[in-house]
Design an enzyme around this catalytic site. Structure first.
Site, short mmCIF file in Angstrom:
data_model
loop_
_atom_site.label_atom_id
_atom_site.label_comp_id
_atom_site.label_asym_id
_atom_site.label_seq_id
_atom_site.Cartn_x
_atom_site.Cartn_y
_atom_site.Cartn_z
N SER A 237 0.84 -1.20 0.00
CA SER A 237 0.00 0.00 0.00
C SER A 237 0.87 1.25 0.00
O SER A 237 1.74 1.39 -0.86
CB SER A 237 -0.94 -0.05 1.21
N ASP B 182 -8.78 -6.51 -4.50
CA ASP B 182 -8.40 -5.22 -3.90
C ASP B 182 -9.06 -4.10 -4.71
O ASP B 182 -8.71 -3.88 -5.86
CB ASP B 182 -6.88 -5.08 -3.93
N ARG C 7 -11.36 5.47 10.91
CA ARG C 7 -10.91 4.09 10.80
C ARG C 7 -11.99 3.19 10.22
O ARG C 7 -11.71 2.27 9.44
CB ARG C 7 -10.51 3.58 12.18
N HIS D 209 -7.80 -5.44 -0.17
CA HIS D 209 -6.54 -4.71 0.05
C HIS D 209 -5.72 -5.31 1.20
O HIS D 209 -4.50 -5.36 1.14
CB HIS D 209 -6.87 -3.25 0.33
N ASP D 210 -6.40 -5.72 2.24
CA ASP D 210 -5.73 -6.27 3.42
C ASP D 210 -4.91 -7.52 3.12
O ASP D 210 -4.11 -7.95 3.96
CB ASP D 210 -6.77 -6.61 4.50
#
Lengths: 375, 375
Positions: A154, A319, A224, A352-353
């Protein structure tokens, strides 16, 4: 009991640079401190050093067990250790909390030597270029002339890319995972909403909340939660939570009905308890501003002419924050410059994680690439 | 000057039902008022009535120029009027502000007859099923035994679907556009963050802000910004805004750098100025809870056994809020029941918001379908 393939208990180290640093914004820091960790041993040739760059909420504690908290496992512990893909028997691995961070490096939580008060919002905005410049001073300090590799996911991948541009002779391999050469309008939009959540929190006090003894927790919590949606794929959210309810019946109020709500609240609360709002704000701008092609009229290939490093670029099929198409932009720009570049698009569900997770195919790609790096 | 194909200046009408309404939650309203508009003329056979259902932020003012504000054009004015796809020379069109709304129908902004105060958070949560039940009373009042069609986009499409379930004999055609048979975990997640933004705004006062003379504008603003990201496609955001900057240089502060930021702030501010926070909260729950298949163990086809209406289902290729796959779920469940269903997947760039826009292909599909409805 510590696993055989763990780097074990690790204590952070500190590096202070007393040479002033002029930032991209034009602001100047009289000096700065970076907190970092190292794993493995620097070889005699000093040719086996790997810098791990963290993303938005990461820090220097990349692997192993924190010396001050046995429950605090490094955020990339599944990757870094003896026998792991980034093998500490071969490599000397460095993790650093970036300038402006909130885990010990000089940043908004630090005291301004001129006023004796917390910098807070007075801390200048620090860009990817500045992070890399500061990391280069750490490299000097450690006696590392050139990194065998700089690796990150990222925003961490953007730092690897920036290393290849700012210090083409000091990086042999750049590994950019789940990254992008610049943010899209939608990426910026998500960041802007997170910022607005923090900026509009009455406890923000124009960024000087520390002077008021409060924290803009509401804003951080929302920021968050918003980020978290973009870290997971729709598919994985459906797999993990779907429409699973907390109770047999709807509450008909605004308590938790669905497990996904509970999950988001938990993630938001947890984050608001440890992350600094000014650092968060700053880092979203660091992301928004990163655009090495900007000075080249948007031509990424032209921007990458000076790259000398070999590249490994990895993306994940689900992602949608930085989709595979964004990684391919980097790959194509490198190929146009006849650079050596390996590219892997990993088919997986976690969005994405995924760059933080232990996908077998993904880790096999990293392992193979890293094994082939000569030291 | 009013265009030939406009329904012209329109004044809202009111309908009061003094028969108590028991809601899905079990709560009871002693009676309620709905504000509505009509366009065109109900024919002698009362067979040409079309109900237009609004989505999250819509209202009864579907077409024409509001009588109290010449700048207020109906939200679906491009669709409804003489000669337009939903042709008011043929159809008698009804737009209604749903129960719990904030545009004149009984809702959180109304005064509770028992206390004389604003209902605020005491107003019971109203579900899609309740909206349809209330709309049915309006149909009775207007002498409409069966709608020629019920049409809506997004949450409006869910109402069309619910009409076909709750009153199978009172709807001949259901037109569900950019809709879904239920929300996904990601959909719920976005709603939950919007709710948390409102609920955590210090001006929310547990939903009784009206008694304090304030409005939770910060929360509403964030909620709308979050929603807005999901209404546009990534492609369209890039086309419309990209990384277009406001100034030649970065600000290095948290003012507007990129035009997308300015756009989102503008949309948020505008919305916070006219929409009620309690209605917003409620409506996100209305969305979250809608799930006609739930009572059938998740089997949508089983839930749709009682449908008698013909269906037109429309989706948009770049809609990632309710993707084409979600529309296809409805289509397949109808086909399993051997219902007549037409399905169009419109290739266009505008994402979820497309249902409000004037795409030629999309409007041609609606026009053709509506022309074929016998009245």
């Amino acid at each position: 009991m510590i696993a055989d393939n763990s780097v074990g208990v690790v204590a952070p180290q500190r590096f202070y640079s007393d040479v002033p640093l002029t930032l991209k914004s034009g602001a100047q820091l009289p000096g700065f401190e970076l907190v970092f960790e190292t794993y493995g041993t620097l070889n005699a040739a000093r040719s086996n050093a790997v810098l791990v760059c963290h993303a938005l909420s990461g820090n220097h504690h990349v692997a192993g067990i924190a010396s001050d908290n046995p429950k605090n496992l490094g955020w990339w512990d599944n990757l870094v250790g003896p026998g792991k893909p980034l093998d500490t028997r071969k490599f000397f691995v460095v993790g650093v909390n970036n300038l402006g961070g909130c885990f010990g490096s000089t940043g908004p939580l630090s005291r301004n030597p001129e006023t004796g008060k917390h910098y807070g919002a007075d801390f200048p905005l620090v860009m990817v270029e500045d992070w890399v410049a500061a990391q280069a001073r750490l490299a000097d300090h450690l006696g590392i002339e050139a990194w065998a590799a700089v690796i990150g996911g990222s925003l961490g991948g953007m730092q690897a890319l920036e290393w290849s541009l700012q210090f083409p002779e000091r990086i042999r391999h750049a590994i950019a995972i789940a990254s992008a050469p610049k943010l899209s309008a939608q990426n910026i939009a998500f960041n802007e909403i997170a910022r607005q959540a923090i900026l509009s929190d009455p406890d923000f006090h124009d960024g000087h909340y520390a002077e008021y003894g409060v924290v803009p927790e509401r804003g951080l919590r929302l920021a968050r939660m918003i980020g978290h949606i973009t870290y997971l794929s729709d598919d994985q959210m459906n797999e993990k939570f779907g429409r699973q309810m907390r109770y047999d019946q709807h509450t008909y109020n605004y308590d938790v009905d669905f497990e996904i709500e509970s999950y988001l609240r938990y993630q938001g609360d947890k984050f608001a308890g440890f992350f600094d709002a000014n650092t968060y704000l700053m880092t979203t701008k660091t992301l928004d501003y990163f655009d090495p092609a900007y000075a080249y009229g948007g031509d990424l290939a032209a921007a990458l002419v000076r790259v000398r490093a070999d590249f490994l670029v990895v993306s994940f099929s689900t992602d949608w924050r930085f989709s595979p198409a964004r990684s391919r932009e980097i790959v194509f720009a490198l190929l146009k410059n006849r650079r050596r570049v390996a590219y892997a698009e990993i088919d997986c569900v976690a969005g994405h994680d995924s760059f933080l997770l232990n996908d077998a195919h993904y880790h096999a790609v990293l392992r193979a690439y890293l094994e082939n790096i000569a030291v």
